[in-house]
Design a protein around this motif. Structure first.
Motif, short mmCIF file in Angstrom:
data_model
loop_
_atom_site.label_atom_id
_atom_site.label_comp_id
_atom_site.label_asym_id
_atom_site.label_seq_id
_atom_site.Cartn_x
_atom_site.Cartn_y
_atom_site.Cartn_z
N ILE A 84 23.99 -9.93 -8.76
CA ILE A 84 24.62 -10.64 -9.53
C ILE A 84 25.75 -11.61 -8.44
CG2 ILE A 84 27.42 -10.80 -10.50
CD1 ILE A 84 26.10 -8.65 -12.44
N VAL A 85 25.80 -10.82 -7.25
CA VAL A 85 26.25 -11.70 -6.31
C VAL A 85 25.46 -12.87 -5.73
CG1 VAL A 85 27.08 -11.28 -3.61
CG2 VAL A 85 27.85 -9.66 -5.31
N ASP A 86 24.02 -12.52 -5.61
CA ASP A 86 23.06 -13.79 -5.44
C ASP A 86 23.40 -14.86 -6.35
OD1 ASP A 86 21.84 -12.35 -3.48
OD2 ASP A 86 20.16 -11.49 -4.76
N MET A 87 23.40 -14.62 -7.60
CA MET A 87 23.81 -15.62 -8.51
C MET A 87 25.06 -16.38 -8.21
SD MET A 87 23.24 -13.81 -12.15
CE MET A 87 21.91 -12.61 -12.40
N ALA A 88 26.08 -15.57 -7.91
CA ALA A 88 27.53 -15.93 -7.49
C ALA A 88 27.37 -16.96 -6.33
CB ALA A 88 28.55 -15.12 -7.42
N ALA A 89 26.58 -16.67 -5.37
CA ALA A 89 26.43 -17.27 -4.21
C ALA A 89 25.75 -18.44 -4.33
CB ALA A 89 25.69 -16.40 -3.01
N ALA A 90 24.84 -18.54 -5.33
CA ALA A 90 24.01 -19.70 -5.38
C ALA A 90 24.94 -20.87 -6.33
CB ALA A 90 23.01 -19.73 -6.36
#
Length: 674
Positions: free
Chosen positions: A176-182
């Motif tokens: 989820i943090v990956d999604m947020a970072a993108a």
């Protein structure tokens, strides 16, 4: 106008929405604004107005030059705060949610906007430091079909919608943090909604590690009213880039929202227990549709509602290929999927701890790996029955269920009123012999402690939840949802008492059971590393087969088809009406269901019932305690949900104004029908 009450020169009329509980007053009212109030009385602020002789809270919706009211206008009593807490986006969302769930805007706004704390508002807002988003871990998404392209679409600020099937062993918080970072790299902000405080803490920890503490704000009721309002204000004032919270956070006033994520949407805690009873998943989808932003529903399991979004084309699948899944998943076995095992252990089918489960636990412990044991119920022996006729043992004072605690010498204790019954005797056959209907987590811990002497035993449940355990040998007895994360993963997981989950009188029993099993099994090491999951249930049961194949998508497809065949949501929309017989009949008649011109607009609406209020369902508020409550169901096609909600909403308002009948509780698409 008197000298002491001079109206504002510019737009002297404020159109306000009073926070009133009665449905027929869910509309705007015009008030005059005094000159000294004009600067503060802007759209979105809290005010106090005099309504029917008393002061009530309200929100200013707009300022106007004229009014539709033909009589004399009253004056705003005072502006509570100049803070514009009701943003245009949240107001629009509240309108949509009240229309979707046949509720009032005041009820929705109470869920969306927390109570004010004047001292917090007066605090100087900290200026957030410059923020630079880190790059997402694209390699971690390579196992998902279209995973890298999905991250690219988020970074390009496209309105991508997906139902994400997390792989077993996956760190869902990191993904989820990956999604947020993108999304943050694309210049937009992120909102993530999770079921409970434990999930908020886990996701916040991962987010802060990657994005920094100044970019992340966590919202939850456990913070306390002051701290929660302080954080909510920081979101309102634009100081948060990544907002994380429980169900009410879905209304958070995030600026320039680019992605909304809902994790584990099958969890009951995401359904609001207060009117108008919205589900966080549905609110998130409404918000994504209104803002044309990205939306992701994720989990180890999948609900029929999420699968319906994929089937309709509103969202696309974000799943891993079967080779990747086989590489990451543990080995899953059931009791009777091996004929040799049945010949070797004929009593395995009826044993609570069959030899295959004990052998899997022993193998993991010998390899110095922890073992997870999932038990459906907490406590010691939470339910008793007569050993002769199987009648459930109940308290003679309040008819609540009797249970045993570790202090067995004191007798059985009522789980409702706490009274102790020192001498049990069956009310049907008179026998004094009792048996356990369900074995709780603490009794299970005793059994495993005797089976594996010298091995440390840890118990985790809602009463005392453990977050993490070490990688060494140990037994972890946990209830569903309270499973700790093991360092390096569990060597084995034993899913006990499957019949207690699958045998519940609930239309969602199979879906919920698979969700709980997959959540526990996802914590186990891959099969290549010796990870094994033993489900103490018959392998022929379709839900068990889906677990063995690790096929939550197929399970959701089958569940959706079955619900469509019998006419249950999400293939249809259904309203549950709870109230007295006269009240429910009057509501249906006023709504024109079925029969009148209004009813014809709903097409073929099916009216089912009346039946008694289901066991466990709360009585509607405002009714006489002695009144008999019934439930009726109204079912319409998928394309007629808004028409049904509109008809019931209008009828509720009319009956509220007449005050001739008791109020009726209206729930649109509730999680449980009986």
């Amino acid at each position: 106008m008197t000298a002491e009450r001079k109206a504002a020169e510019h737009e002297p009329i404020a159109r306000v929405l009073p926070m009133l509980t009665v449905p027929h007053l869910d509309r705007e009212f015009d008030y005059l604004v005094r000159e000294e109030q004009s600067d503060d009385a802007q759209p979105g602020v809290r005010v106090r107005v005099r309504f029917h002789g008393r002061l009530v809270d309200a929100f200013v919706l707009e300022r106007r030059w004229n009014t539709d009211h033909e009589g004399k206008l009253g004056w705003l009593d005072r502006v509570v705060s100049p803070e514009r807490v009701l943003t245009p986006e949240v107001r629009r969302l509240a309108d949509a949610v009240s229309a979707r769930y046949a509720g009032t805007r005041a009820d929705v706004l109470r869920l969306a906007i927390p109570p004010r704390h004047a001292r917090v508002e007066k605090e100087t807002a900290a200026v957030p430091p410059p923020f630079e988003a880190t790059a997402p871990d694209a390699a971690a998404w390579a196992g998902y079909a279209g995973g890298p392209a999905f991250l690219t679409a988020l970074e390009e600020a496209r309105a991508v919608r997906a139902v994400w099937q997390a792989l077993p062993g996956e760190s869902w918080t990191d993904r989820i943090v990956d999604m947020a970072a993108a999304t943050l790299r694309g210049g937009r902000r992120v909102l993530a909604v999770v079921p409970d405080q434990r999930d908020v803490d886990a996701l916040s920890h991962s987010a802060v590690a990657r994005c920094g503490p100044d970019a992340v704000v966590a919202l939850s009721a456990g913070l306390g009213p002051t701290a929660r309002y302080r954080r909510w204000l920081s979101v309102l004032r634009g100081g948060a880039h990544f907002v994380i919270g429980t169900r009410s956070a879905v209304f958070a006033p995030v600026h320039d929202l680019g992605l909304v994520v809902v994790w584990d949407d099958g969890d009951d805690t995401l359904a609001e227990p207060r009117a108008p009873y919205p589900h966080a998943r549905e609110v998130a989808m409404l918000r994504a549709h209104q803002l044309r932003c990205g939306a992701v529903i994720g989990g180890f399991a999948r609900t029929a509602e999420a699968q319906a979004l994929v089937r309709s084309g509103w969202a696309h699948d974000l799943v891993a290929s079967r080779p990747v899944l086989r590489e990451r998943a543990p080995r899953v076995v059931a009791l009777d999927d091996d004929g040799f095992e049945q010949e070797r252990d004929p009593a395995a089918r009826t044993a609570r701890l069959p030899s295959v489960a004990l052998r899997a636990a022993r193998t993991a412990l010998q390899a110095e790996q922890p073992v997870l044991v999932q038990v459906p119920r907490r406590g010691y022996v939470p339910s008793l029955a007569c050993a002769r006729c199987r009648t459930v043992a109940r308290c003679r004072h309040c008819t609540g269920p009797l249970s045993l605690t570790e202090r067995r010498a004191v007798g059985a204790e009522c789980r409702w009123c706490g009274r102790v019954d020192p001498s049990l005797r069956c009310v049907r056959c008179g026998s004094d012999a009792v048996r356990a209907v369900v074995i709780g987590a603490r009794r299970t811990a005793e059994e495993f402690g005797r089976a594996f002497p010298g091995v440390p035993v840890i118990t985790s449940s809602g009463e005392h939840m453990v977050d993490t355990v070490d990688s060494g040998a140990g037994l972890v007895i946990a209830t569903p949802g309270a499973e700790p994360v093991a360092d390096g993963g569990y060597g084995a997981a034993l899913l006990l008492d499957g019949w207690a989950l699958l045998g519940r009188q609930d239309l969602r029993a199979a879906e919920d059971t698979l969700r709980r099993w997959l959540a526990a099994a996802a914590l186990v090491r891959p099969h290549r590393d010796g990870g094994t999951v033993v489900a103490v249930a018959e392998a022929a049961i379709p839900t068990v087969q889906m677990l063995i194949r690790w096929d939550p998508v197929g399970a959701a497809e089958a569940e959706l088809d079955e619900r469509a065949e019998v006419g249950l949501p999400p293939s249809v929309h259904m309203a549950a009406l709870d109230g007295t017989s006269d009240g429910v009949a009057a509501l249906l008649a006023e709504a024109g269901i079925p029969g009148s011109a209004l009813g014809s607009a709903l097409g073929s609406a099916d009216v089912l019932g009346p039946v008694e209020l289901p066991v466990g369902a709360r009585r509607p508020p405002g009714l006489d305690p002695s009144a008999e409550v019934v439930r009726m169901l109204v079912r319409v096609g998928r394309d007629q949900g808004l028409a049904l909600a509109s008809a019931l909403r209008g009828a509720t308002a009319v009956l509220s104004a007449r005050r001739e009948h008791d109020p009726v509780r209206v729930q649109i698409d509730p999680l449980h029908f009986g």
